[in-house]
Design a protein around this motif. Structure first.
Motif, PDB file in Angstrom:
ATOM      1  N   MET A 275      57.192  34.361  37.532  1.00  0.00           N
ATOM      2  CA  MET A 275      56.827  34.332  38.959  1.00  0.00           C
ATOM      3  C   MET A 275      56.196  35.663  39.371  1.00  0.00           C
ATOM      4  N   LEU A 276      56.757  36.777  38.855  1.00  0.00           N
ATOM      5  CA  LEU A 276      56.190  38.096  39.156  1.00  0.00           C
ATOM      6  C   LEU A 276      54.771  38.214  38.612  1.00  0.00           C
ATOM      7  N   MET A 277      54.548  37.703  37.402  1.00  0.00           N
ATOM      8  CA  MET A 277      53.209  37.732  36.812  1.00  0.00           C
ATOM      9  C   MET A 277      52.223  36.900  37.629  1.00  0.00           C
ATOM     10  N   GLU A 278      52.670  35.748  38.108  1.00  0.00           N
ATOM     11  CA  GLU A 278      51.793  34.892  38.916  1.00  0.00           C
ATOM     12  C   GLU A 278      51.438  35.558  40.239  1.00  0.00           C
ATOM     13  N   LYS A 279      52.415  36.217  40.856  1.00  0.00           N
ATOM     14  CA  LYS A 279      52.139  36.933  42.112  1.00  0.00           C
ATOM     15  C   LYS A 279      51.151  38.071  41.870  1.00  0.00           C
ATOM     16  N   SER A 280      51.296  38.751  40.742  1.00  0.00           N
ATOM     17  CA  SER A 280      50.361  39.827  40.402  1.00  0.00           C
ATOM     18  C   SER A 280      48.949  39.281  40.225  1.00  0.00           C
ATOM     19  N   GLU A 281      48.840  38.117  39.595  1.00  0.00           N
ATOM     20  CA  GLU A 281      47.538  37.480  39.419  1.00  0.00           C
ATOM     21  C   GLU A 281      46.957  37.030  40.770  1.00  0.00           C
ATOM     22  N   ASP A 282      47.821  36.563  41.668  1.00  0.00           N
ATOM     23  CA  ASP A 282      47.366  36.184  43.017  1.00  0.00           C
ATOM     24  C   ASP A 282      46.772  37.385  43.750  1.00  0.00           C
ATOM     25  N   VAL A 283      47.420  38.545  43.588  1.00  0.00           N
ATOM     26  CA  VAL A 283      46.905  39.764  44.223  1.00  0.00           C
ATOM     27  C   VAL A 283      45.527  40.110  43.656  1.00  0.00           C
ATOM     28  N   ARG A 284      45.366  39.987  42.357  1.00  0.00           N
ATOM     29  CA  ARG A 284      44.076  40.298  41.723  1.00  0.00           C
ATOM     30  C   ARG A 284      42.976  39.373  42.232  1.00  0.00           C
ATOM     31  N   MET A 285      43.283  38.074  42.311  1.00  0.00           N
ATOM     32  CA  MET A 285      42.280  37.117  42.780  1.00  0.00           C
ATOM     33  C   MET A 285      41.954  37.336  44.251  1.00  0.00           C
ATOM     34  N   THR A 286      42.974  37.659  45.047  1.00  0.00           N
ATOM     35  CA  THR A 286      42.730  37.929  46.475  1.00  0.00           C
ATOM     36  C   THR A 286      41.893  39.185  46.644  1.00  0.00           C
ATOM     37  N   LEU A 287      42.159  40.190  45.824  1.00  0.00           N
ATOM     38  CA  LEU A 287      41.384  41.432  45.882  1.00  0.00           C
ATOM     39  C   LEU A 287      39.916  41.176  45.533  1.00  0.00           C
ATOM     40  N   TYR A 288      39.691  40.330  44.541  1.00  0.00           N
ATOM     41  CA  TYR A 288      38.313  40.032  44.132  1.00  0.00           C
ATOM     42  C   TYR A 288      37.565  39.232  45.199  1.00  0.00           C
ATOM     43  N   SER A 289      38.293  38.392  45.938  1.00  0.00           N
ATOM     44  CA  SER A 289      37.632  37.517  46.924  1.00  0.00           C
ATOM     45  C   SER A 289      37.837  37.982  48.356  1.00  0.00           C
ATOM     46  N   CYS A 290      38.107  39.277  48.542  1.00  0.00           N
ATOM     47  CA  CYS A 290      38.420  39.768  49.896  1.00  0.00           C
ATOM     48  C   CYS A 290      37.170  40.083  50.720  1.00  0.00           C
ATOM     49  N   GLY A 291      35.962  39.925  50.115  1.00  0.00           N
ATOM     50  CA  GLY A 291      34.733  40.160  50.861  1.00  0.00           C
ATOM     51  C   GLY A 291      34.094  41.500  50.601  1.00  0.00           C
ATOM     52  N   TRP A 292      34.414  42.146  49.484  1.00  0.00           N
ATOM     53  CA  TRP A 292      33.865  43.469  49.181  1.00  0.00           C
ATOM     54  C   TRP A 292      32.343  43.461  49.020  1.00  0.00           C
ATOM     55  N   GLU A 293      31.773  42.279  48.671  1.00  0.00           N
ATOM     56  CA  GLU A 293      30.336  42.215  48.427  1.00  0.00           C
ATOM     57  C   GLU A 293      29.504  42.392  49.702  1.00  0.00           C
ATOM     58  N   THR A 294      30.165  42.326  50.851  1.00  0.00           N
ATOM     59  CA  THR A 294      29.440  42.479  52.118  1.00  0.00           C
ATOM     60  C   THR A 294      29.314  43.941  52.537  1.00  0.00           C
ATOM     61  N   ARG A 295      30.001  44.829  51.807  1.00  0.00           N
ATOM     62  CA  ARG A 295      29.950  46.260  52.137  1.00  0.00           C
ATOM     63  C   ARG A 295      29.275  47.015  50.996  1.00  0.00           C
ATOM     64  N   PHE A 296      28.537  48.068  51.373  1.00  0.00           N
ATOM     65  CA  PHE A 296      27.776  48.806  50.380  1.00  0.00           C
ATOM     66  C   PHE A 296      28.247  50.248  50.234  1.00  0.00           C
ATOM     67  N   ASP A 297      29.415  50.549  50.795  1.00  0.00           N
ATOM     68  CA  ASP A 297      29.971  51.895  50.653  1.00  0.00           C
ATOM     69  C   ASP A 297      30.401  52.112  49.203  1.00  0.00           C
ATOM     70  N   LEU A 298      29.865  53.167  48.566  1.00  0.00           N
ATOM     71  CA  LEU A 298      30.091  53.395  47.139  1.00  0.00           C
ATOM     72  C   LEU A 298      31.562  53.703  46.839  1.00  0.00           C
ATOM     73  N   ASN A 299      32.203  54.527  47.643  1.00  0.00           N
ATOM     74  CA  ASN A 299      33.607  54.888  47.407  1.00  0.00           C
ATOM     75  C   ASN A 299      34.519  53.667  47.505  1.00  0.00           C
ATOM     76  N   THR A 300      34.224  52.820  48.468  1.00  0.00           N
ATOM     77  CA  THR A 300      35.035  51.602  48.624  1.00  0.00           C
ATOM     78  C   THR A 300      34.902  50.702  47.404  1.00  0.00           C
ATOM     79  N   ARG A 301      33.676  50.557  46.919  1.00  0.00           N
ATOM     80  CA  ARG A 301      33.461  49.699  45.750  1.00  0.00           C
ATOM     81  C   ARG A 301      34.110  50.281  44.491  1.00  0.00           C
TER      82      ARG A 301
END
Length: 392
Positions: free
Chosen positions: A319-345
């Protein structure tokens, strides 16, 4: 709502820890040493009695069913001894983990209602697990007790009245010839009863502890996931501040899981090996007894207990591993592609790279997960087939 108080939520485990002497906050002084010697010493004597029965009677009489039963009870002694040693050796680390959870519960009072509900949800799961272990161990004790009563009543109905022991064992000749002496009988009954009572207390106090910490880790990961879900719906300053907070939270989670891993790595390796041994031996003993027309319901609790010992850490670590994977997927799909700040990326990339290795608990050789549990059951099934092939 249930109050977020560690001592109240997990009071079943804490009461069992205080009774058995494994409570991390107990001072290791002369009083504790006396308590340990008296209680664990009595268990050692009873375990030696089981081994004596195996060597002197079961093997010589080729009574493999009874031998398997005595072996299971002897192996239980080995398990609880390791549980006790683990609690003593990692006492300071376990105390630190408990303090971390208590601090998080206090901090939850300042969190949003959604985050409070997340922590509360996983705390309830931990409380349910404590209750499940308490019920299981109590049922196991009750089965031995009820069997002795039923067999006593049955002997009276058959006209051959005798009071049946809590668990039937043959003592050395010096004691056996005085077996019907009331003092000897009561002493043996109490000693075998205390063996199951002390074992139940240790199982209830130690085995839910690791999953409780793992569940709290799941709660922390879920809070992180909620914080980054709509991260880039805000302005740049808010995004940077929330990213900093997320990085700190993830670093805290990695350190927290590392501490859990240190405390339970060797223990879980042993418990998984124990499951693959005890489970087939106990099932074989029950089947052999049924083949002889004997019914030993008290060992059904052993079968289910062995199943729980192996399943519980694997399920909650997965369950802990699945939650960790959920965090990774949420981080990837959080909308970072709409921002162009280099430090943030750069920050997002570093977090994603670290998240490729999920948060998990490891034994000495492998990760603790449902895949590992499948391997354990396969080994248990192979041993069961071997026992059948040898003795049938």
């Amino acid at each position: 709502k249930m109050e977020l108080n560690f001592d109240k939520i997990f009071k079943i485990a804490i009461i069992s820890q205080k009774f058995s002497g494994t409570y991390p906050y107990t001072k290791r002084d002369k009083k504790w040493a006396t308590h340990f010697i008296l209680m664990h010493g009595e268990l050692t004597i009873i375990c030696m009695l089981f081994i004596y029965n195996i060597i002197e009677f079961d093997l010589k009489a080729a009574d493999y069913s009874q031998m398997c039963r005595n072996m299971c009870l002897s192996f239980v002694y080995l398990v609880i001894t390791l549980l006790y040693i683990n609690m003593l050796y990692y006492q300071s680390k376990l105390k630190m983990l408990i303090e971390t959870m208590k601090a998080q519960y206090e901090l939850a009072k300042t969190m949003s209602e959604e985050e409070q509900n997340v922590i509360l949800e996983y705390a309830k799961k931990g409380r349910w697990l404590c209750r499940a272990w308490a019920i299981l161990t109590t049922c196991g004790m009750a089965q031995f007790f009820l069997k002795s009563i039923v067999c006593t009543i049955y002997s009276a109905i058959q006209g051959n009245f005798r009071i049946v022991q809590y668990y039937e064992v043959i003592c050395p000749e010096v004691i056996e010839r005085h077996r019907n002496n009331p003092v000897i009988f009561i002493t043996l009954y109490f000693c075998t009863f205390f063996y199951s009572l002390y074992t139940s207390a240790l199982y209830t106090s130690v085995l839910p502890l690791g999953p409780i910490f793992l569940l709290h880790g799941c709660a922390k990961l879920e809070i992180v996931r909620l914080n980054i879900k709509n991260l880039f719906d805000n302005d740049d300053y808010v995004v940077q501040e929330r990213l900093k907070k997320t990085v700190l939270q993830m670093q805290d989670i990695y350190c927290y899981s590392h501490e859990i891993n240190e405390c339970f790595q060797i223990l879980y390796e042993f418990l998984l090996k124990a499951t693959s041994l005890v489970l087939p031996i106990t099932i074989f003993a029950v089947i052999q007894a049924l083949g002889r027309g004997q019914f030993i319901p008290e060992f059904f609790a052993f079968i289910f207990g062995a199943f729980m010992v192996g399943t519980t850490p694997c399920y909650y670590s997965n369950m802990l591993m699945e939650k960790s994977e959920d965090v990774r997927m949420t981080l990837y799909s959080c909308g970072w592609e709409t921002r162009f700040d280099l430090n943030t990326r750069k920050c997002i990339i570093l977090m994603l790279c670290r998240a490729l290795r999920p948060v998990s608990i490891r034994t000495i050789f492998r990760s603790v997960s449902l895949t590992t549990l499948t391997d354990v059951f396969q080994q248990a099934y192979a041993l069961f087939n071997l026992l059948n092939a040898v003795w049938n």
